[in-house]
Scaffold this motif. Structure first.
Motif, PDB file in Angstrom:
ATOM      1  N   PHE A  31      10.473  12.106  63.595  1.00 36.96           N
ATOM      2  CA  PHE A  31       9.133  11.655  63.202  1.00 36.96           C
ATOM      3  C   PHE A  31       9.247  10.732  62.000  1.00 36.96           C
ATOM      4  CE2 PHE A  31       9.028  15.971  64.868  1.00 36.96           C
ATOM      5  CZ  PHE A  31       8.147  15.859  65.926  1.00 36.96           C
ATOM      6  N   THR A  32       8.327   9.772  61.885  1.00 42.66           N
ATOM      7  CA  THR A  32       8.311   8.839  60.761  1.00 42.66           C
ATOM      8  C   THR A  32       6.886   8.343  60.543  1.00 42.66           C
ATOM      9  OG1 THR A  32       9.327   6.845  59.827  1.00 42.66           O
ATOM     10  CG2 THR A  32       8.769   6.794  62.170  1.00 42.66           C
ATOM     11  N   TYR A  33       6.706   7.409  59.580  1.00 42.89           N
ATOM     12  CA  TYR A  33       5.375   6.886  59.233  1.00 42.89           C
ATOM     13  C   TYR A  33       5.093   5.583  60.008  1.00 42.89           C
ATOM     14  CZ  TYR A  33       5.579  10.097  55.260  1.00 42.89           C
ATOM     15  OH  TYR A  33       5.671  11.199  54.464  1.00 42.89           O
ATOM     16  N   GLU A  34       3.789   5.318  60.192  1.00 45.91           N
ATOM     17  CA  GLU A  34       3.368   4.034  60.783  1.00 45.91           C
ATOM     18  C   GLU A  34       3.237   3.010  59.652  1.00 45.91           C
ATOM     19  OE1 GLU A  34      -0.229   4.544  62.926  1.00 45.91           O
ATOM     20  OE2 GLU A  34       0.714   5.555  64.636  1.00 45.91           O
ATOM     21  N   GLY A  35       4.219   2.133  59.545  1.00 48.88           N
ATOM     22  CA  GLY A  35       4.201   1.124  58.492  1.00 48.88           C
ATOM     23  C   GLY A  35       4.208   1.751  57.122  1.00 48.88           C
ATOM     24  N   ASN A  36       3.310   1.276  56.226  1.00 46.13           N
ATOM     25  CA  ASN A  36       3.208   1.817  54.874  1.00 46.13           C
ATOM     26  C   ASN A  36       2.069   2.823  54.759  1.00 46.13           C
ATOM     27  OD1 ASN A  36       5.338   0.279  53.841  1.00 46.13           O
ATOM     28  ND2 ASN A  36       3.982  -1.483  53.487  1.00 46.13           N
ATOM     29  N   SER A  37       1.525   3.260  55.896  1.00 45.75           N
ATOM     30  CA  SER A  37       0.428   4.230  55.868  1.00 45.75           C
ATOM     31  C   SER A  37       0.998   5.644  55.789  1.00 45.75           C
ATOM     32  CB  SER A  37      -0.443   4.063  57.119  1.00 45.75           C
ATOM     33  OG  SER A  37       0.301   4.399  58.288  1.00 45.75           O
ATOM     34  N   ASN A  38       0.105   6.617  55.752  1.00 44.90           N
ATOM     35  CA  ASN A  38       0.486   8.024  55.702  1.00 44.90           C
ATOM     36  C   ASN A  38       0.322   8.697  57.055  1.00 44.90           C
ATOM     37  OD1 ASN A  38       1.093   7.878  52.948  1.00 44.90           O
ATOM     38  ND2 ASN A  38      -1.051   8.291  52.384  1.00 44.90           N
ATOM     39  N   ASP A  39       0.200   7.905  58.121  1.00 45.81           N
ATOM     40  CA  ASP A  39       0.036   8.453  59.466  1.00 45.81           C
ATOM     41  C   ASP A  39       1.405   8.708  60.082  1.00 45.81           C
ATOM     42  OD1 ASP A  39      -2.655   8.036  59.045  1.00 45.81           O
ATOM     43  OD2 ASP A  39      -2.646   6.062  60.015  1.00 45.81           O
ATOM     44  N   ILE A  40       1.669   9.943  60.519  1.00 44.84           N
ATOM     45  CA  ILE A  40       2.937  10.340  61.135  1.00 44.84           C
ATOM     46  C   ILE A  40       2.900  10.042  62.632  1.00 44.84           C
ATOM     47  CG2 ILE A  40       4.501  12.269  61.608  1.00 44.84           C
ATOM     48  CD1 ILE A  40       4.481  11.432  58.720  1.00 44.84           C
ATOM     49  N   ARG A  41       3.962   9.461  63.134  1.00 46.80           N
ATOM     50  CA  ARG A  41       4.078   9.174  64.555  1.00 46.80           C
ATOM     51  C   ARG A  41       5.439   9.684  65.051  1.00 46.80           C
ATOM     52  NH1 ARG A  41       7.536   5.015  65.731  1.00 46.80           N
ATOM     53  NH2 ARG A  41       8.160   3.673  63.996  1.00 46.80           N
ATOM     54  N   LEU A  42       5.591   9.813  66.394  1.00 50.85           N
ATOM     55  CA  LEU A  42       6.849  10.225  67.010  1.00 50.85           C
ATOM     56  C   LEU A  42       7.743   8.996  67.136  1.00 50.85           C
ATOM     57  CD1 LEU A  42       8.608  12.340  68.465  1.00 50.85           C
ATOM     58  CD2 LEU A  42       7.449  11.691  70.595  1.00 50.85           C
ATOM     59  N   ALA A  43       8.903   9.040  66.480  1.00 50.67           N
ATOM     60  CA  ALA A  43       9.817   7.904  66.520  1.00 50.67           C
ATOM     61  C   ALA A  43      10.733   7.978  67.747  1.00 50.67           C
ATOM     62  CB  ALA A  43      10.648   7.832  65.245  1.00 50.67           C
ATOM     63  N   GLU A  44      11.314   9.167  68.016  1.00 48.27           N
ATOM     64  CA  GLU A  44      12.266   9.288  69.125  1.00 48.27           C
ATOM     65  C   GLU A  44      12.504  10.774  69.403  1.00 48.27           C
ATOM     66  OE1 GLU A  44      14.069   7.668  72.156  1.00 48.27           O
ATOM     67  OE2 GLU A  44      13.398   6.359  70.527  1.00 48.27           O
ATOM     68  N   LYS A  45      12.948  11.065  70.617  1.00 46.53           N
ATOM     69  CA  LYS A  45      13.361  12.416  70.976  1.00 46.53           C
ATOM     70  C   LYS A  45      14.497  12.337  72.001  1.00 46.53           C
ATOM     71  CE  LYS A  45       9.797  12.948  74.532  1.00 46.53           C
ATOM     72  NZ  LYS A  45       8.685  13.786  75.014  1.00 46.53           N
ATOM     73  N   GLY A  46      15.299  13.403  72.095  1.00 40.53           N
ATOM     74  CA  GLY A  46      16.437  13.355  73.016  1.00 40.53           C
ATOM     75  C   GLY A  46      17.043  14.737  73.251  1.00 40.53           C
ATOM     76  N   ASP A  47      18.117  14.751  74.037  1.00 40.79           N
ATOM     77  CA  ASP A  47      18.781  16.014  74.377  1.00 40.79           C
ATOM     78  C   ASP A  47      20.268  15.991  74.023  1.00 40.79           C
ATOM     79  OD1 ASP A  47      19.572  14.125  76.148  1.00 40.79           O
ATOM     80  OD2 ASP A  47      19.027  15.258  77.965  1.00 40.79           O
ATOM     81  N   GLY A  48      20.662  15.069  73.125  1.00 42.63           N
ATOM     82  CA  GLY A  48      22.079  14.923  72.779  1.00 42.63           C
ATOM     83  C   GLY A  48      22.511  15.714  71.574  1.00 42.63           C
ATOM     84  N   GLY A  49      21.635  16.528  70.978  1.00 41.60           N
ATOM     85  CA  GLY A  49      22.027  17.347  69.843  1.00 41.60           C
ATOM     86  C   GLY A  49      22.091  16.584  68.541  1.00 41.60           C
ATOM     87  N   LEU A  50      22.797  17.210  67.562  1.00 42.12           N
ATOM     88  CA  LEU A  50      22.877  16.617  66.232  1.00 42.12           C
ATOM     89  C   LEU A  50      23.555  15.261  66.245  1.00 42.12           C
ATOM     90  CD1 LEU A  50      23.807  19.772  64.102  1.00 42.12           C
ATOM     91  CD2 LEU A  50      21.656  18.475  64.050  1.00 42.12           C
ATOM     92  N   GLU A  51      24.606  15.098  67.070  1.00 43.20           N
ATOM     93  CA  GLU A  51      25.331  13.830  67.086  1.00 43.20           C
ATOM     94  C   GLU A  51      24.401  12.667  67.439  1.00 43.20           C
ATOM     95  OE1 GLU A  51      26.197  16.564  68.474  1.00 43.20           O
ATOM     96  OE2 GLU A  51      28.089  17.153  67.492  1.00 43.20           O
ATOM     97  N   GLU A  52      23.560  12.872  68.431  1.00 39.19           N
ATOM     98  CA  GLU A  52      22.631  11.797  68.830  1.00 39.19           C
ATOM     99  C   GLU A  52      21.526  11.609  67.799  1.00 39.19           C
ATOM    100  OE1 GLU A  52      20.012  10.526  72.791  1.00 39.19           O
ATOM    101  OE2 GLU A  52      20.658  12.602  72.512  1.00 39.19           O
ATOM    102  N   LEU A  53      21.091  12.709  67.193  1.00 43.91           N
ATOM    103  CA  LEU A  53      20.012  12.620  66.204  1.00 43.91           C
ATOM    104  C   LEU A  53      20.443  11.825  64.985  1.00 43.91           C
ATOM    105  CD1 LEU A  53      17.305  13.468  64.931  1.00 43.91           C
ATOM    106  CD2 LEU A  53      18.396  15.629  64.264  1.00 43.91           C
ATOM    107  N   VAL A  54      21.681  12.083  64.518  1.00 42.63           N
ATOM    108  CA  VAL A  54      22.156  11.412  63.300  1.00 42.63           C
ATOM    109  C   VAL A  54      22.183   9.893  63.480  1.00 42.63           C
ATOM    110  CG1 VAL A  54      24.155  11.162  61.780  1.00 42.63           C
ATOM    111  CG2 VAL A  54      23.428  13.438  62.489  1.00 42.63           C
ATOM    112  N   GLU A  55      22.500   9.448  64.661  1.00 42.62           N
ATOM    113  CA  GLU A  55      22.571   8.002  64.903  1.00 42.62           C
ATOM    114  C   GLU A  55      21.202   7.318  64.820  1.00 42.62           C
ATOM    115  OE1 GLU A  55      24.425   7.505  68.636  1.00 42.62           O
ATOM    116  OE2 GLU A  55      26.409   8.250  67.965  1.00 42.62           O
ATOM    117  N   GLU A  56      20.109   8.061  64.978  1.00 39.43           N
ATOM    118  CA  GLU A  56      18.772   7.471  64.966  1.00 39.43           C
ATOM    119  C   GLU A  56      18.166   7.401  63.570  1.00 39.43           C
ATOM    120  OE1 GLU A  56      17.335   6.105  67.468  1.00 39.43           O
ATOM    121  OE2 GLU A  56      18.889   6.622  68.907  1.00 39.43           O
TER     122      GLU A  56
END
Length: 438
Positions: A31-56
């Motif tokens: 999860f991350t912010y939309e631009g410089n606002s305080n609105d949280i959005r879904l950036a990415e999701k996956g099934d590769g575990g920590l290794e895939e998450l760290v790369e994002e």
């Protein structure tokens, strides 16, 4: 300002539930912010575990990662929350987002391990798994138990303690850190106020420029409207003047045409009147006795008689000549006076023959009475006739009339001369062939 989780709430909740669900293949969400606002959005999701998450993870953003891992000790699923603040994020943004950590922890509830990371070294999968293993609370190893667990292993070392001596410098740095974040929040608030003030000034300046521009456009539009109105007014006046001139010219042409037609009709009427008058004069001149003289004698009580010798031609009625015929009024008066003098000379001769022709009087009375006994005399006005031509009286015993005039109370005293009332009420004689009975 507080973090906003409601704008993209359904997507955030769905991603979180997929990671928590053990039957789902998705085991991490970022999860991350939309631009410089305080609105949280879904950036990415996956099934590769920590290794895939760290790369994002992005070093220029503030991000929140929630991952499902397997406990190396018990094999049970464990959940890891990573609060990532990249090294490229400015300090003011770091201070603002530091207040959102607790809100994100509440939303991503159930995390067994929480890691605050700033660099890639903090999110190495091996390091994270070690922390997960330590956080499990027990280190079960049923397959590696030593058979001699109860054997004496020799003297034991000193028992460790969790007590730590208070370090004044460490406490000061911690206090400075808190002050730093408080100062960062103040600076951010000042910056926002400054931005609002500058935006207000720009909006006021734009409003002022807009009002000035509208005022100038209104003046130009008003001037243009006045010029257009003036041009329209001038055009209307010019058209009215042209119409007036056209009407005036049309009126002049109509009057000229009417004058020409009137002159032509008058000339034709005068020509016809002159022709009829000449015809009447020729008829009267062929008679043996002047009817006017006979009428005068009857009024004096003298019975007229026909002389043996034909009398001179009586005065023949002549229509008054027009100036256009080339004959003046004086010439007409001279011609009219000549027959009257002739009548005066013949008057004694007519009176001297009264005694000689006395025996003929009854016949003459019967002749005149035959003209008076008509059925039309029974009306109120007596016998009426319409004038065909104009006639001018030679003396007071005659009447004058114009064409279309009505002669009333007619007495037919002779075949050629009658008497009656003219339109002006005068009673006198007039030539019979100048009228027609009605």
């Amino acid at each position: 300002m507080a973090v906003n989780l409601s704008k993209n709430g359904p997507a955030l909740t769905a991603a979180f539930k997929e990671v928590v669900d053990e039957k789902s293949s998705t085991n991490w969400a970022l999860f991350t912010y939309e631009g410089n606002s305080n609105d949280i959005r879904l950036a990415e999701k996956g099934d590769g575990g920590l290794e895939e998450l760290v790369e994002e993870l992005n070093s220029g953003k503030v991000m929140y990662a929630f991952c499902r891992v397997e406990d190396p000790n018990s094999g049970l699923p464990k959940y890891v929350l990573i609060n990532w603040t990249g090294e490229g994020v400015n300090d003011s943004r770091k201070g603002l987002c530091a207040n959102h950590v607790s809100s994100m922890g509440t939303f991503l509830r159930g995390a067994h391990v929480t890691i605050n990371a700033r660099a890639e070294e903090d999110v190495e999968p091996e390091v994270i798994m070690q922390k997960v293993g330590k956080a499990s609370g027990a280190n079960y190893s049923f397959h590696k138990e030593a058979s001699s667990r109860f054997q004496d292993s020799g003297p034991q070392g000193p028992v460790g303690s969790v007590y730590q001596k208070t370090n004044a410098m460490s406490e000061i740095r911690k206090t400075n850190k808190d002050n730093f974040w408080a100062q960062a929040e103040k600076d951010e608030e000042k910056r926002r106020q400054e931005d609002r003030r500058r935006a207000d000034e720009e909006r006021q300046q734009l409003d002022k420029e807009r009002k000035d521009r509208e005022a100038k456009e209104a003046v130009v539009r008003e001037t243009r409207d006045k010029e257009r109105s003036s041009q329209i007014e001038q055009q209307k006046k010019y058209q009215q003047k042209q119409e007036a001139d056209s009407k005036e010219m049309e009126k002049h042409r109509y009057e000229e045409q009417e004058d020409k037609e009137a002159v032509q009709k008058k000339s034709v009427r005068r020509g016809v009147s002159l022709e009829k008058a000449n015809e009447a004069a020729s008829l009267i001149s062929q008679r043996a006795m002047n009817p006017r003289e006979m009428f005068k004698q009857r009024e004096r009580g003298i019975t007229p008689a026909e002389p043996d010798v034909p009398a001179a031609a009586p005065v023949s009625p002549q229509p008054e000549p027009d100036v256009d015929d080339g004959q003046s009024r004086c010439e007409y008066d001279e011609q009219e006076a000549a027959p009257q003098e002739q009548l005066k000379e013949e008057a004694p001769a007519a009176s001297s023959s009264v005694q000689e022709t006395a025996f003929e009087e009854p016949a003459q009375v019967e002749e005149t009475s035959s003209y008076e006994a008509t059925p039309e005399e029974t009306s109120d006005k007596g016998v009426c006739a319409r004038a065909l031509y104009d006639y001018q009286a030679a003396d007071d015993t005659e009447i004058s009339f114009d064409p279309e005039d009505i002669i009333a109370g007619i007495e037919m005293i002779d075949e050629g001369w009658w008497r009656g009332y003219s339109p002006d009420g005068h009673f006198g004689m007039f030539p019979a062939n100048y009228v027609e009975l009605m």
